[in-house]
Design an enzyme around this catalytic site. Structure first.
Site, PDB file in Angstrom:
ATOM      1  CG  HIS A 106      42.650  41.005  37.489  1.00 11.99           C
ATOM      2  ND1 HIS A 106      41.638  41.029  37.069  1.00 11.99           N
ATOM      3  CD2 HIS A 106      43.036  41.067  38.887  1.00 11.99           C
ATOM      4  CE1 HIS A 106      40.158  41.340  38.374  1.00 11.99           C
ATOM      5  NE2 HIS A 106      41.727  41.052  39.204  1.00 11.99           N
TER       6      HIS A 106
ATOM      7  CG  HIS B 266      46.349  40.793  41.984  1.00  9.93           C
ATOM      8  ND1 HIS B 266      45.752  41.448  42.628  1.00  9.93           N
ATOM      9  CD2 HIS B 266      44.759  39.735  41.756  1.00  9.93           C
ATOM     10  CE1 HIS B 266      44.757  41.845  42.659  1.00  9.93           C
ATOM     11  NE2 HIS B 266      44.112  40.798  42.129  1.00  9.93           N
TER      12      HIS B 266
HETATM   13  P1  AMP Z   1      40.257  41.382  42.221  1.00 11.53           P
HETATM   14  O1  AMP Z   1      40.056  41.043  43.517  1.00 11.53           O
HETATM   15  O2  AMP Z   1      41.284  39.528  42.029  1.00 11.53           O
HETATM   16  O3  AMP Z   1      38.903  41.451  41.296  1.00 11.53           O
HETATM   17  O4  AMP Z   1      41.095  42.554  42.145  1.00 11.53           O
HETATM   18  C1  AMP Z   1      40.740  44.017  41.613  1.00 11.53           C
HETATM   19  C2  AMP Z   1      41.820  44.442  42.009  1.00 11.53           C
HETATM   20  O5  AMP Z   1      41.645  45.937  41.153  1.00 11.53           O
HETATM   21  C3  AMP Z   1      41.650  44.649  43.624  1.00 11.53           C
HETATM   22  O6  AMP Z   1      43.098  44.697  43.958  1.00 11.53           O
HETATM   23  C4  AMP Z   1      41.498  46.318  43.121  1.00 11.53           C
HETATM   24  O7  AMP Z   1      42.362  47.309  44.074  1.00 11.53           O
HETATM   25  C5  AMP Z   1      41.894  47.116  41.536  1.00 11.53           C
HETATM   26  N1  AMP Z   1      41.201  48.214  40.708  1.00 11.53           N
HETATM   27  C6  AMP Z   1      39.873  48.791  41.628  1.00 11.53           C
HETATM   28  N2  AMP Z   1      39.785  49.575  40.745  1.00 11.53           N
HETATM   29  C7  AMP Z   1      41.262  49.589  39.889  1.00 11.53           C
HETATM   30  C8  AMP Z   1      41.236  50.791  39.210  1.00 11.53           C
HETATM   31  N3  AMP Z   1      40.716  51.250  38.535  1.00 11.53           N
HETATM   32  N4  AMP Z   1      42.375  51.470  39.269  1.00 11.53           N
HETATM   33  C9  AMP Z   1      43.450  50.731  39.331  1.00 11.53           C
HETATM   34  N5  AMP Z   1      43.051  49.488  40.296  1.00 11.53           N
HETATM   35  C10 AMP Z   1      42.105  48.459  40.614  1.00 11.53           C
END
Ligand code: AMP
Length: 146
Positions: free
Chosen positions: A107, A109
């Site tokens: 993903h 951001h």
């Molecule tokens: P990463 O640490 O780059 O893998 O980012 C994962 C992101 O997903 C983090 O910024 C979390 O805040 C976000 N996240 C985790 N669970 C959810 C969810 N259920 N819905 C939306 N965002 C989420």
């Protein structure tokens, strides 16, 4: 999770894509989904994921799926800028646990930044309420180029 681990089909973003758990969606098509990060590091923090690829990291994604995802990121970032008028935007992407990744479905951001506001740390932001995220998602969606 190392860079070489297999894809977990029950990771939280895979479950969002299958509609098993809710997400505050900004927009979607057959290839990508844009949705609000539920632990936003700043107001308007959006995540972009591929619907078609099970790549965990940038190292694995197919070039066509990456092209769709980066174009979706560009399109959404333009809408974030138009809707929220930040002073800057951070586009972030993490690979592997040691690289700061916590959800192992690739993903990007989009994190809006304002000169007079600090950003919360990655993995240290409180959960936002759904109504607030829905209102932001609606403003961003309304600003999308067609
Ligand atoms: P990463 O640490 O780059 O893998 O980012 C994962 C992101 O997903 C983090 O910024 C979390 O805040 C976000 N996240 C985790 N669970 C959810 C969810 N259920 N819905 C939306 N965002 C989420």
């Amino acid at each position: 999770m190392t860079l070489k681990a297999p894809y977990d089909p029950d990771n939280i973003f895979a479950r969002i894509l299958r509609g098993e758990i809710p997400a505050v969606k900004v927009w979607e098509d057959d290839h990508v989904l844009a949705f609000m990060d539920v632990f936003p590091q700043s107001e308007g923090h959006v995540l972009l994921i591929s619907r078609t690829s099970t790549a965990r990291t940038l190292l694995e994604i197919e070039p066509d799926a990456l092209a769709r995802l980066t174009e979706a990121t560009r399109r959404t970032a333009r809408a974030v800028e138009k809707a929220l008028r930040p002073d800057g935007l951070q586009i972030m992407q993490f690979n592997g646990e040691a690289g700061g990744q916590t959800v192992f479905h690739l993903h990007f951001h989009i994190i809006p930044r304002w000169t007079d506001r600090s950003m919360k740390g990655h993995g240290h932001a409180p959960m936002a309420d759904t109504e607030t995220l829905r209102a932001l998602a609606d403003r961003i969606a309304a600003a999308l180029d067609s």
